[in-house]
Write an enzyme that holds these catalytic residues in place. Structure first.
Site, PDB file in Angstrom:
ATOM      1  N   CYS A  71      11.606  18.746   8.649  1.00  0.00           N
ATOM      2  CA  CYS A  71      11.576  19.056  10.078  1.00  0.00           C
ATOM      3  C   CYS A  71      10.140  19.069  10.599  1.00  0.00           C
ATOM      4  CB  CYS A  71      12.217  20.418  10.317  1.00  0.00           C
ATOM      5  SG  CYS A  71      12.097  20.980  12.035  1.00  0.00           S
ATOM      6  N   CYS A  77       8.373  26.835  14.161  1.00  0.00           N
ATOM      7  CA  CYS A  77       9.637  27.563  14.248  1.00  0.00           C
ATOM      8  C   CYS A  77       9.631  28.817  13.394  1.00  0.00           C
ATOM      9  CB  CYS A  77      10.779  26.632  13.847  1.00  0.00           C
ATOM     10  SG  CYS A  77      12.381  27.431  13.739  1.00  0.00           S
ATOM     11  N   CYS A  80      12.334  28.137   8.644  1.00  0.00           N
ATOM     12  CA  CYS A  80      12.316  27.628   7.259  1.00  0.00           C
ATOM     13  C   CYS A  80      10.927  27.858   6.682  1.00  0.00           C
ATOM     14  CB  CYS A  80      12.646  26.133   7.229  1.00  0.00           C
ATOM     15  SG  CYS A  80      14.283  25.734   7.797  1.00  0.00           S
ATOM     16  N   CYS A 159      18.040  20.699  14.303  1.00  0.00           N
ATOM     17  CA  CYS A 159      17.663  21.544  13.176  1.00  0.00           C
ATOM     18  C   CYS A 159      18.159  20.921  11.881  1.00  0.00           C
ATOM     19  CB  CYS A 159      18.257  22.937  13.348  1.00  0.00           C
ATOM     20  SG  CYS A 159      18.029  24.005  11.913  1.00  0.00           S
ATOM     21  N   GLN A 282      29.926  34.283   6.660  1.00  0.00           N
ATOM     22  CA  GLN A 282      28.749  33.700   6.017  1.00  0.00           C
ATOM     23  C   GLN A 282      28.468  32.306   6.569  1.00  0.00           C
ATOM     24  OE1 GLN A 282      26.641  35.027   3.911  1.00  0.00           O
ATOM     25  NE2 GLN A 282      27.640  36.660   2.783  1.00  0.00           N
ATOM     26  N   TYR A 311      32.044  47.516   3.783  1.00  0.00           N
ATOM     27  CA  TYR A 311      31.367  46.557   4.675  1.00  0.00           C
ATOM     28  C   TYR A 311      32.088  45.204   4.575  1.00  0.00           C
ATOM     29  CZ  TYR A 311      27.651  50.012   3.776  1.00  0.00           C
ATOM     30  OH  TYR A 311      26.937  51.172   3.601  1.00  0.00           O
ATOM     31  N   GLU A 332      35.262  48.518   7.517  1.00  0.00           N
ATOM     32  CA  GLU A 332      34.281  47.826   8.361  1.00  0.00           C
ATOM     33  C   GLU A 332      34.162  48.582   9.682  1.00  0.00           C
ATOM     34  OE1 GLU A 332      31.632  45.785  10.183  1.00  0.00           O
ATOM     35  OE2 GLU A 332      32.136  45.133   8.145  1.00  0.00           O
ATOM     36  N   ASP A 386      29.026  45.208   0.119  1.00  0.00           N
ATOM     37  CA  ASP A 386      28.269  44.072   0.660  1.00  0.00           C
ATOM     38  C   ASP A 386      27.584  44.549   1.938  1.00  0.00           C
ATOM     39  OD1 ASP A 386      27.236  41.637   1.359  1.00  0.00           O
ATOM     40  OD2 ASP A 386      29.155  40.682   1.812  1.00  0.00           O
ATOM     41  N   CYS A 413      21.978  41.067   0.442  1.00  0.00           N
ATOM     42  CA  CYS A 413      21.161  40.066   1.133  1.00  0.00           C
ATOM     43  C   CYS A 413      19.698  40.492   1.165  1.00  0.00           C
ATOM     44  CB  CYS A 413      21.670  39.825   2.557  1.00  0.00           C
ATOM     45  SG  CYS A 413      21.689  41.296   3.597  1.00  0.00           S
TER      46      CYS A 413
END
Length: 458
Positions: A71, A77, A80, A159, A282, A311, A332, A386, A413
């Site tokens: 890119c 940006c 990335c 993108c 996801q 979660y 949740e 999660d 994450c």
């Protein structure tokens, strides 16, 4: 050594945010866009006592692991952060990031680390994109992505992580806005109508969704936009989301369907899911199937287990688990997500999954205390968590320890908060048995990780 001085630095490492790390006169410097092995000329932009930040001015000697980014906007940006690093080295960086956090924050010395799960094709993997809409200096409508740590829009409809159809959709939206004089939202004044364009695509179903987030309650000539978007193969849902607040939160509380369904469907493994504009789902379905497959493998279910999935979102992991468990309970905080989860269970003919609305750190402790007051022991064979990036609440971890499930599967994450939480669990009767990183967000510094903990006799 002072601000604006220039240095020659050999980049020997990378920080958690992807910045290259080099040293000079005992000081550590972080240099954005530099990769391991580079030799760079950099200008100091900020100094602290023992470290500083420098701007890459010239690449004097390129690392053997440096590649040409796909890119042209990657430096501006900031989405990335490590696209200039070979994919093989990206995977090594992410695996080391998880391992280092477990050692440094969690205090683990023997880590049962398994090889990171990478992608065969680490581009065009995102099934969701949110494009801010604004105007340039000449007053033309633009859309793209925010420059790193700013709200300045970089016009870019192509993108490298998104799908090619995104550009076609954005072209239609901007042509529509220009033709019918529909204004773009201005964050500074709070005026203007169109704030963002949200696009979601089902990888297995090929269904497509477009949702305009607007600073109002209606879209003039909306039928004309629908007419144009319906020509795209797979277009299934066109909607408006109303957000009239002065906030940087993207979505508002009300969604209006202009045409089609209020959701699209997608499939992971054998399970189908309904996904609305506000659903958490996801963004990388190829890796998500591998991620959830690992969670199911680590849970080691044989058909008689009671499982809590905390979660749970729209029930993505819960329904995976329900295929092998006796009973699954999902929790949740978002009511609409729980409604999605219940519908997804019905859609897949799953009758052994039950869902509760509330904060996991409140629902599970309340359940435990209620059972204890009734003279019963709150029970789970396996608990799956999660959590968001902040990790698990201490009260929730304490309740997990009290319930004493045989296994805890932690999907994370953020490996820093993961390490913190694993340390707490392993100080109170659990042993870390398996750890594996999954590259869910290729070319960024973010990575998912799945861990399995077993209860040990104390």
């Amino acid at each position: 050594m002072q601000k604006n001085d220039e240095l020659i630095l050999k980049i020997e490492d990378m920080g958690v945010d992807g910045a290259g790390i080099g040293k000079s006169d005992g000081m550590t410097f972080f240099v954005k866009d530099a990769v391991i092995g580079d030799v760079v000329r950099a200008k100091i932009i900020k100094l602290k006592k023992t470290y500083g930040y420098a701007r890459l001015m010239e690449l004097l000697e390129a690392s053997a692991d440096r590649v040409e980014p796909n890119c042209p906007y990657y430096r501006q940006c900031g989405g990335c952060q490590i696209q200039a690093l070979s994919y093989e080295k990206q995977l090594e960086f992410k695996e080391n990031k998880v391992r280092n956090n477990l050692e440094r924050i969690g205090g683990f010395t023997k880590i049962p680390m398994e090889p990171i799960v990478g992608m065969d094709e680490p581009y065009h993997y995102r099934n969701k994109a949110q494009f801010p809409v604004g105007t340039d200096k000449e007053g033309h409508i633009v859309t793209g992505f925010y420059a790193g740590r700013t709200h300045t829009i970089i016009p870019n409809r192509d993108c490298a992580l998104g799908l090619p159809v995104n550009r076609e959709i954005l072209d239609i939206v901007i042509d529509f806005m220009e033709k019918y004089h529909i204004s773009a939202y201005d964050e500074k004044t709070g005026k203007g109508l169109v704030r963002h364009v949200l696009i979601r695509c089902g990888f297995s179903s090929q269904e497509k969704m477009v949702c305009l987030i607007i600073n109002g309650k209606s879209l003039p000539h909306g039928e004309k936009l629908v007419e144009a978007l319906r020509k795209i193969d797979g277009m299934t849902s066109v909607s408006l989301n109303c957000n009239t607040e002065r906030t940087n939160v993207i979505l508002g509380h009300k969604t209006i369907v202009l045409w089609g369904q209020e959701y699209i469907t997608d499939q992971i493994g054998d399970i189908s899911y309904e996904i609305s504009p506000v659903s958490f789902y996801q963004v990388n379905p190829v890796q998500t199937e591998k991620l959830y497959g690992l969670a199911l493998e680590y849970a080691d279910l044989h058909g008689e287990e009671t499982v809590w999935d905390l979660y749970c979102g729209i029930g993505t992991i819960s329904l995976f688990l329900a295929q092998k468990a006796k009973q699954v309970y999902g929790v949740e905080i978002i009511p609409q997500a729980i409604e999605n989860a219940k519908r997804n269970a019905v859609k897949n003919g799953i009758e052994n999954a039950e869902f509760f609305v509330g904060k996991s750190e409140e629902v599970l402790p309340e359940f435990y205390e209620k059972e204890a007051a009734a003279g019963r022991k709150a029970y789970a064979d396996v608990i799956v968590v999660d959590p968001p990036r902040k990790g698990c609440d201490e009260k929730l971890l304490d309740t997990i320890v009290k319930m004493a499930p045989d296994r805890v599967v932690y999907v994370s994450c953020d490996s820093a908060t993961l390490a913190r939480d694993l340390k707490i669990l392993c100080e109170q009767g659990y042993e870390l048995k398996r750890v594996r990183a999954v590259d869910q967000f290729c070319h960024t510094v973010h990575t998912e990780a799945v861990c399995c903990l077993h209860r040990v006799n104390m």
